[in-house]
Scaffold this active site. Structure first.
Site, PDB file in Angstrom:
ATOM      1  N   ASP A   1       9.383   2.670  -0.934  1.00  0.00           N
ATOM      2  CA  ASP A   1       8.315   3.282  -0.232  1.00  0.00           C
ATOM      3  C   ASP A   1       8.770   2.951   1.333  1.00  0.00           C
ATOM      4  OD1 ASP A   1       6.439   4.122   1.520  1.00  0.00           O
ATOM      5  OD2 ASP A   1       4.900   3.508   0.109  1.00  0.00           O
TER       6      ASP A   1
ATOM      7  N   TYR B   1       0.901  -1.203  -0.248  1.00  0.00           N
ATOM      8  CA  TYR B   1       0.003   0.100   0.040  1.00  0.00           C
ATOM      9  C   TYR B   1       0.982   1.297   0.061  1.00  0.00           C
ATOM     10  CZ  TYR B   1      -3.304   3.546   1.743  1.00  0.00           C
ATOM     11  OH  TYR B   1      -4.217   4.706   1.873  1.00  0.00           O
TER      12      TYR B   1
ATOM     13  N   LYS C   1       5.453   9.056   8.365  1.00  0.00           N
ATOM     14  CA  LYS C   1       5.416   8.520   9.938  1.00  0.00           C
ATOM     15  C   LYS C   1       6.521   8.963  10.793  1.00  0.00           C
ATOM     16  CE  LYS C   1       2.696   4.543   7.888  1.00  0.00           C
ATOM     17  NZ  LYS C   1       1.557   4.840   8.630  1.00  0.00           N
TER      18      LYS C   1
HETATM   19  C1  LIG Z   1       4.093   1.981   3.024  1.00  0.00           C
HETATM   20  C2  LIG Z   1       3.045   3.019   2.946  1.00  0.00           C
HETATM   21  N1  LIG Z   1       3.075   4.075   2.103  1.00  0.00           N
HETATM   22  C3  LIG Z   1       2.447   5.128   2.218  1.00  0.00           C
HETATM   23  C4  LIG Z   1       1.399   5.354   3.234  1.00  0.00           C
HETATM   24  C5  LIG Z   1       0.369   6.467   3.003  1.00  0.00           C
HETATM   25  O1  LIG Z   1       0.687   7.426   4.104  1.00  0.00           O
HETATM   26  P1  LIG Z   1      -0.237   8.420   4.748  1.00  0.00           P
HETATM   27  O2  LIG Z   1      -1.383   7.559   5.577  1.00  0.00           O
HETATM   28  O3  LIG Z   1       0.516   9.218   5.496  1.00  0.00           O
HETATM   29  O4  LIG Z   1      -1.001   9.092   3.467  1.00  0.00           O
HETATM   30  C6  LIG Z   1       1.357   4.318   4.066  1.00  0.00           C
HETATM   31  C7  LIG Z   1       0.464   4.371   4.980  1.00  0.00           C
HETATM   32  O5  LIG Z   1       0.232   3.743   6.066  1.00  0.00           O
HETATM   33  C8  LIG Z   1       2.028   3.263   4.088  1.00  0.00           C
HETATM   34  O6  LIG Z   1       2.143   2.250   4.874  1.00  0.00           O
END
Ligand SMILES: Cc1ncc(COP(=O)(O)O)c(C=O)c1O
Length: 428
Positions: A237, A142, A270
């Protein structure tokens, strides 16, 4: 009626589903979501005054626990100076410098306000820098809720993806190729077919959105080689893994196992905001020069690099660099997962665990799954029973079987032991 129920009913009248992010609604596990009134160290408290040992930590950011004194002080002091100016501040430079010092694969970084924004911008940057449109993502990873990333696999490698969300046009999904995680032959074939059209491949190095599944080392190595060979950019990511699995993040972990390994673009979120809305993406100067105002890839944000958020992030990053921080956090996380595995074994429950730094996963199956389909074969009824039994015992785990867990520096050995005692009851 409990205060949580009263609040949930009230919330549902004014907020769709009663929540501002779907997983909070407890749909996967059933029951009433807890409305949190405050956090303190390793604990959160709900509207009924119940205390929980918190293993969500706001889904990763709260690596120091709630209300760490140094972070609180930095935030209060920054708030006194002003909430937002829409003009540059020195603290943005300081945070950028701090992040770059810890992540040698990046020479420049741009600050944004959410992980979604950061991955969306990283994809646009990759497309702008390569002049290509198509990209690969993986089933079970995700990357936030950008249109082009809310995509599931088409039929076979010849067809690109289909939207997983209503409201995403088919045309938008047609540039996204979705592959099975850790499936080497499929990756090779995809590059043979489409390699020269790919702007990038985006991957969670340790996928925390299918609980906890590592990219196999041989797979990561080959992925890096293929990207280089075909001129596609490798986007890691690290929104979840960044400064969470170690000070050098997941890329540092892979660099130890694969000589010379580094991504082309990295995405963080995060932990770098310490609980405030802050995320970032970065790369070499050569790639970042494509971003406006230097280049033609447009990207902007009213609250980007917000002064209070950057103060929170900076204070957090400084704390986690103190000597021994990650050694202690890793040991604590390891004692939790080993303890859970031992309790499960005593009770004859199929169980497997993994962890890195302050991030962990457990599966109600004998072997660690390597991709999404296997993760989803988890016995849901058993997981839900375990989740609720733990919650009733004051242990707050992620309310879905495909989510990772997080330990903070504030968790004590007594908290871990209380968690294991609750697990022994729950699994009996
Ligand atoms: C690996 C990863 N990328 C992107 C996101 C998206 O981040 P946000 O919820 O701050 O938009 C998340 C959210 O949990 C994530 O776990």
């Amino acid at each position: 009626m409990s205060q949580n129920q009263t609040l949930f009913e009230r919330a549902q009248r004014v907020i769709p589903g009663g929540v501002n992010s779907p997983v909070r609604a407890f749909r996967a596990v059933g029951g009433t979501p807890r409305f949190i009134t405050r956090g303190d160290g390793a604990y959160i408290y709900d509207a009924d005054g119940q205390r929980y040992i918190d293993y969500i930590g706001s889904w990763g950011p709260m690596i120091l626990g709630h209300g760490h004194p140094a972070v609180l002080e930095a935030v209060i002091s920054a708030a006194r100076e002003g909430f937002s100016f829409g003009a540059p501040t020195e603290r943005e430079i300081e945070l950028a410098e701090e992040i770059l010092k810890l992540v040698p694969s990046m020479e420049q970084v741009r600050l944004v306000s959410s992980g979604t924004e950061a991955t969306m911008s990283a994809i646009r940057l990759a497309r702008g820098a390569t002049g290509r449109s198509k990209f690969i993502k993986f089933e079970g990873c995700y990357h936030g809720h950008t249109d082009a990333l809310l995509v599931k696999a088409g039929s076979g490698l010849a067809t690109f993806g289909h939207p997983t969300s209503a409201g995403v046009p088919e045309e938008v999904a047609q540039h996204t190729l979705v592959l099975e995680f850790n499936h080497l032959a499929q990756l090779e074939e995809a590059f043979l077919l489409h390699g020269k059209q790919l702007a990038c491949v985006i991957i969670e190095p340790i996928a925390g959105n299918m609980n906890f599944v590592r990219t196999q080392v041989a797979y990561m190595k080959r992925l890096r080689e293929l990207c280089t060979e075909y001129g596609a950019l490798l986007v890691l990511d690290e929104v979840m893994t960044g400064f969470r699995v170690g000070l050098a993040s997941a890329q540092g972990h892979y660099a130890k196992l694969i000589p010379g390994f580094k991504p082309d673009i990295s995405v963080f979120g995060k932990v770098i905001g310490g609980g405030m809305p802050l995320a970032a993406f970065g790369a070499s100067r050569d790639i970042m020069k494509h971003l406006a105002p230097l280049g033609g890839v447009y990207q902007a944000g009213t609250l980007s690099g917000n002064p209070v958020a950057t103060a929170c992030g900076l204070a957090t990053l400084r704390e986690i660099q103190k000597p021994g921080f990650f050694e202690a956090l890793s040991a604590k996380t390891r004692s939790l997962v080993d303890g859970l595995a031992a309790v499960a074994k005593e009770n004859g429950v199929p169980f497997s665990v993994d962890c890195e730094g302050g991030m962990f996963g457990f599966f109600l199956m004998d072997q660690l799954p390597q991709e999404y389909q296997t993760v989803m074969t988890t016995d849901k009824a058993r997981f839900n029973h375990f989740f609720h039994a733990m919650l009733d015992a004051g242990v707050y785990l992620a309310p879905a079987l495909y989510e990772a867990g997080f330990v903070s520096a504030a968790h004590s050995q007594a908290d871990i032991e209380a968690t294991l005692a609750a697990a022994a009851q729950a699994l009996r």
